[in-house]
Design a protein around this motif. Structure first.
Motif, PDB file in Angstrom:
ATOM      1  N   TYR A  24      45.156  50.641  50.454  1.00  0.00           N
ATOM      2  CA  TYR A  24      45.017  49.583  49.732  1.00  0.00           C
ATOM      3  C   TYR A  24      46.240  49.224  49.216  1.00  0.00           C
ATOM      4  N   GLU A  25      47.244  50.360  49.600  1.00  0.00           N
ATOM      5  CA  GLU A  25      48.950  49.701  48.827  1.00  0.00           C
ATOM      6  C   GLU A  25      49.061  47.960  50.081  1.00  0.00           C
ATOM      7  N   VAL A  26      48.851  48.408  50.663  1.00  0.00           N
ATOM      8  CA  VAL A  26      49.003  47.097  51.467  1.00  0.00           C
ATOM      9  C   VAL A  26      48.131  46.255  50.812  1.00  0.00           C
ATOM     10  N   ILE A  27      46.394  46.077  51.110  1.00  0.00           N
ATOM     11  CA  ILE A  27      45.845  44.585  50.476  1.00  0.00           C
ATOM     12  C   ILE A  27      46.498  44.564  49.646  1.00  0.00           C
ATOM     13  N   VAL A  28      46.393  44.984  48.172  1.00  0.00           N
ATOM     14  CA  VAL A  28      46.972  45.077  46.824  1.00  0.00           C
ATOM     15  C   VAL A  28      48.644  43.907  46.802  1.00  0.00           C
ATOM     16  N   SER A  29      49.838  44.326  48.200  1.00  0.00           N
ATOM     17  CA  SER A  29      51.129  43.657  47.992  1.00  0.00           C
ATOM     18  C   SER A  29      50.081  42.217  48.423  1.00  0.00           C
ATOM     19  N   ASP A  30      49.618  42.546  49.831  1.00  0.00           N
ATOM     20  CA  ASP A  30      49.472  40.946  50.229  1.00  0.00           C
ATOM     21  C   ASP A  30      48.480  40.132  49.359  1.00  0.00           C
ATOM     22  N   LEU A  31      46.998  40.436  48.583  1.00  0.00           N
ATOM     23  CA  LEU A  31      47.003  39.784  47.636  1.00  0.00           C
ATOM     24  C   LEU A  31      47.750  39.632  46.172  1.00  0.00           C
ATOM     25  N   GLN A  32      48.889  39.571  45.967  1.00  0.00           N
ATOM     26  CA  GLN A  32      49.825  39.670  45.295  1.00  0.00           C
ATOM     27  C   GLN A  32      50.441  38.867  45.585  1.00  0.00           C
ATOM     28  N   ASN A  33      50.770  38.624  46.947  1.00  0.00           N
ATOM     29  CA  ASN A  33      51.757  37.414  47.967  1.00  0.00           C
ATOM     30  C   ASN A  33      50.523  36.432  47.794  1.00  0.00           C
ATOM     31  N   ARG A  34      49.531  36.498  48.803  1.00  0.00           N
ATOM     32  CA  ARG A  34      48.994  34.891  47.709  1.00  0.00           C
ATOM     33  C   ARG A  34      48.919  34.457  46.881  1.00  0.00           C
ATOM     34  N   ILE A  35      48.189  35.178  45.893  1.00  0.00           N
ATOM     35  CA  ILE A  35      48.096  34.971  44.374  1.00  0.00           C
ATOM     36  C   ILE A  35      49.474  33.426  44.347  1.00  0.00           C
ATOM     37  N   ALA A  36      50.302  34.808  44.606  1.00  0.00           N
ATOM     38  CA  ALA A  36      51.701  33.888  43.798  1.00  0.00           C
ATOM     39  C   ALA A  36      52.126  32.814  44.664  1.00  0.00           C
ATOM     40  N   THR A  37      51.964  32.809  45.524  1.00  0.00           N
ATOM     41  CA  THR A  37      52.047  31.449  46.888  1.00  0.00           C
ATOM     42  C   THR A  37      51.009  29.814  46.268  1.00  0.00           C
ATOM     43  N   VAL A  81      45.687  42.147  39.534  1.00  0.00           N
ATOM     44  CA  VAL A  81      45.210  41.896  40.485  1.00  0.00           C
ATOM     45  C   VAL A  81      44.825  43.662  40.724  1.00  0.00           C
ATOM     46  N   LEU A  82      43.205  43.391  40.788  1.00  0.00           N
ATOM     47  CA  LEU A  82      42.995  45.376  40.833  1.00  0.00           C
ATOM     48  C   LEU A  82      42.364  45.118  42.024  1.00  0.00           C
ATOM     49  N   VAL A  83      42.656  46.531  43.192  1.00  0.00           N
ATOM     50  CA  VAL A  83      41.716  46.027  44.464  1.00  0.00           C
ATOM     51  C   VAL A  83      41.099  48.161  43.621  1.00  0.00           C
ATOM     52  N   THR A  84      39.763  47.751  43.869  1.00  0.00           N
ATOM     53  CA  THR A  84      38.563  49.146  43.535  1.00  0.00           C
ATOM     54  C   THR A  84      38.000  48.979  44.900  1.00  0.00           C
ATOM     55  N   HIS A  85      37.306  50.627  44.596  1.00  0.00           N
ATOM     56  CA  HIS A  85      35.764  50.161  45.292  1.00  0.00           C
ATOM     57  C   HIS A  85      34.908  51.282  44.664  1.00  0.00           C
ATOM     58  N   GLY A  86      33.097  51.131  44.722  1.00  0.00           N
ATOM     59  CA  GLY A  86      32.755  51.617  44.282  1.00  0.00           C
ATOM     60  C   GLY A  86      31.058  51.603  44.729  1.00  0.00           C
ATOM     61  N   ALA A  87      30.107  51.730  44.645  1.00  0.00           N
ATOM     62  CA  ALA A  87      29.069  51.644  45.374  1.00  0.00           C
ATOM     63  C   ALA A  87      27.859  50.339  45.074  1.00  0.00           C
ATOM     64  N   SER A  88      28.703  49.555  43.920  1.00  0.00           N
ATOM     65  CA  SER A  88      27.978  48.174  44.044  1.00  0.00           C
ATOM     66  C   SER A  88      29.480  47.332  44.196  1.00  0.00           C
ATOM     67  N   ILE A  89      29.412  46.424  44.989  1.00  0.00           N
ATOM     68  CA  ILE A  89      30.290  45.154  44.401  1.00  0.00           C
ATOM     69  C   ILE A  89      30.951  45.088  42.724  1.00  0.00           C
ATOM     70  N   TYR A  90      29.499  43.827  42.591  1.00  0.00           N
ATOM     71  CA  TYR A  90      29.233  43.245  41.631  1.00  0.00           C
ATOM     72  C   TYR A  90      29.202  43.908  40.222  1.00  0.00           C
ATOM     73  N   ALA A  91      29.047  45.734  40.472  1.00  0.00           N
ATOM     74  CA  ALA A  91      29.121  46.409  38.965  1.00  0.00           C
ATOM     75  C   ALA A  91      30.862  47.022  38.936  1.00  0.00           C
ATOM     76  N   GLU A  92      31.353  47.189  40.057  1.00  0.00           N
ATOM     77  CA  GLU A  92      32.856  46.891  39.380  1.00  0.00           C
ATOM     78  C   GLU A  92      34.047  45.778  39.659  1.00  0.00           C
ATOM     79  N   ILE A  93      33.170  44.670  39.941  1.00  0.00           N
ATOM     80  CA  ILE A  93      33.845  43.419  39.200  1.00  0.00           C
ATOM     81  C   ILE A  93      33.465  43.154  37.632  1.00  0.00           C
ATOM     82  N   LEU A  94      32.601  43.716  37.436  1.00  0.00           N
ATOM     83  CA  LEU A  94      31.788  43.155  35.903  1.00  0.00           C
ATOM     84  C   LEU A  94      32.923  44.036  34.445  1.00  0.00           C
ATOM     85  N   GLY A  95      32.290  46.043  35.747  1.00  0.00           N
ATOM     86  CA  GLY A  95      33.360  47.052  34.540  1.00  0.00           C
ATOM     87  C   GLY A  95      34.968  46.561  34.384  1.00  0.00           C
ATOM     88  N   ALA A  96      35.337  45.670  35.473  1.00  0.00           N
ATOM     89  CA  ALA A  96      37.207  45.813  35.020  1.00  0.00           C
ATOM     90  C   ALA A  96      36.966  44.411  34.557  1.00  0.00           C
TER      91      ALA A  96
END
Length: 102
Positions: free
Chosen positions: A17-30, A44-59
């Motif tokens: 997760y730390e690697v993913i978050v770091s990579d996403l932050q670098n890509r977005i900054a670029t 940038v928020l990296v999370t997991h749950g039973a359903s992707i859309y529910a996680e996105i909507l909740g965040a």
């Protein structure tokens, strides 16, 4: 032995997760630099749950987001029957949603 395996998997997942978050932050900054939009401050928020859309909507609701940007692919036949995660986010979001395609 299973306890040891579970502990190792949990630690590896945290590192991943730390690697993913770091990579996403670098890509977005670029992308922000390329668009000359340095006044944007993405969260940038990296999370997991039973359903992707529910996680996105909740965040989005918790952050009181003004805009959610979600990627999407060309729908397959099963997506027409069940719906894609992007479509669910669009239908149920409490804010605007931008669907980005390749």
């Amino acid at each position: 032995m299973r306890n040891v395996e579970a502990i190792l998997e949990a630690r590896a997942a945290t590192i991943a997760y730390e690697v993913i978050v770091s990579d996403l932050q670098n890509r977005i900054a670029t992308l922000i630099r390329r668009a000359n939009a340095t006044d944007l401050k993405p969260n940038v928020l990296v999370t997991h749950g039973a359903s992707i859309y529910a996680e996105i909507l909740g965040a989005a609701e918790e952050a009181q987001a003004d805009l959610v940007i979600v990627g999407s692919h060309r729908p397959a036949m099963k997506d027409y029957l069940l719906g894609t995660n992007a479509a669910r986010v669009v239908r149920h979001a409490c804010c605007s949603v931008l669907v980005a395609r390749h």
